[in-house]
Design a protein around this motif. Sequence first.
Motif, short mmCIF file in Angstrom:
data_model
loop_
_atom_site.label_atom_id
_atom_site.label_comp_id
_atom_site.label_asym_id
_atom_site.label_seq_id
_atom_site.Cartn_x
_atom_site.Cartn_y
_atom_site.Cartn_z
N PHE A 1 54.66 70.07 32.99
CA PHE A 1 54.65 70.22 34.47
C PHE A 1 55.70 69.52 35.02
CE2 PHE A 1 51.87 66.61 33.46
CZ PHE A 1 52.53 65.47 34.30
N GLN B 1 54.42 74.20 27.08
CA GLN B 1 53.95 73.89 28.43
C GLN B 1 54.30 72.61 28.93
OE1 GLN B 1 49.96 75.15 27.68
NE2 GLN B 1 49.29 72.97 28.23
N THR C 1 57.98 77.16 39.06
CA THR C 1 56.80 76.84 38.81
C THR C 1 55.52 77.68 39.00
OG1 THR C 1 56.67 75.47 40.96
CG2 THR C 1 56.99 74.23 38.72
N MET D 1 53.44 73.66 37.43
CA MET D 1 53.54 74.17 35.95
C MET D 1 54.68 74.63 35.63
SD MET D 1 50.47 72.41 34.71
CE MET D 1 51.15 72.84 32.96
N LEU E 1 48.82 66.86 35.34
CA LEU E 1 49.88 66.70 36.71
C LEU E 1 49.11 65.96 37.86
CD1 LEU E 1 51.87 69.92 38.13
CD2 LEU E 1 50.48 68.33 39.73
N HIS F 1 48.72 70.11 31.10
CA HIS F 1 48.19 71.10 31.91
C HIS F 1 47.90 70.41 33.46
CE1 HIS F 1 44.24 68.82 31.60
NE2 HIS F 1 44.31 69.03 29.99
N MET F 2 47.35 71.21 34.09
CA MET F 2 47.38 70.88 35.52
C MET F 2 46.78 69.72 35.86
SD MET F 2 48.55 72.74 38.12
CE MET F 2 48.42 72.46 39.81
#
Length: 357
Positions: free
Chosen positions: A309, A307, A257, A290, A228, A224-225
């Motif tokens: 990034f 999912q 993204t 993402m 990242l 997830h973020m």
Amino acid sequence: MSDIEQIEAEVLTAINGAGDLAALDGIRVAELGKKGRVSGLMKTLGGMDPEERKEMGPKLNALKNRLGDAIDARKTTLEDAELDARLASEKADLTLPPRPYRTGTLHPVMQVFEEIEEIFGAMGFAVAEGPDIEDDFHNFTALNFPIGHPAREDHDTFFMTPDAEGERKVLRTHTSPVQIRTMMSQEPPIRVIIPGRVYRNDWDATHTPMFHQVEGLVIDKVSHMGHLKGCLTDFARAFFEVDEVETRFRPHFFPFTEPSAEMDVKCDRSGGTVKVGQGEDWLEVLGSGMVHPNVLRNCGLDPNEYQGFAFGMGVDRLAMLKYGMPDLRPYFESDVRWLSHYGFTPWLLPSLSGGLS
Ligand code: DAH
């Protein structure tokens, strides 16, 4: 011994003793030439009676032919020996180093590529590559650039002339198309960086029509973020070789993204150079976000399951910042003075433990 036999024996000895082509030619003139001994004998044929002439004519002709053949054979031998001597004396050893001996240097762009690969390699990223000549699908459409969307124009694309089917390929404008190629050919989990050349029609002190990017892609079920931000902040600290660096993720737009962010690092510009890890200014370093659900879908991945990034950075610009080079244009002018000033020793590979630069 008859005259003929005696002349033949003498001339053959002289021919075989001739040390070079000039000496051999001297013998040919002296024996077979107009005023030569054999020609002298030939001239006596006119004064002979018919019976004698009938006998001597063929003998003299045969002598002339045998001596001519012997001269030709000796000539070949001497020419071969002369060529062998030339080959031996003129031979060049192409493996010898040039003089004065000078070690080449690694171009700053190559150095930065290797530094980036070392940093992400240690985090478990593999390296992926793709073609410089791309189709519209990989460079734009699959990356969620809608047909006719202005973002396509932003890239100042170089188009190839259309092929027989009317398809117009492009020189890839970014390394992002290799995200598509990777997702379409590998099963997640995916963790790759993609170094490569990219092309845009732009030319000034900070833009060249060919430049270099490193792309990153992580696809799994959980990233997830936060991952990242952690991953790219760690990268910034390692790349700029500082113990601490403050990063800022500024909202941005990229078609591929959602959400998207540009990463800035804290820096100091007061002394005319950029010092990362101190000061109060911000420096833009890379784009990230993402991976957009449409991009996953375009690659046959279910966005409800997968999912991840992605990020992309300009290598030439990072090299300028890190190594204080003010202008991008000399990068590609092959000036050895610039290369020996800004280049790196080819013997030391960047390493996280031993030092990157
Ligand atoms: N492809 C973008 C460019 O060339 C850079 C980029 C931004 C790549 C964000 C990414 C990303 O993967 O997530 O401008």
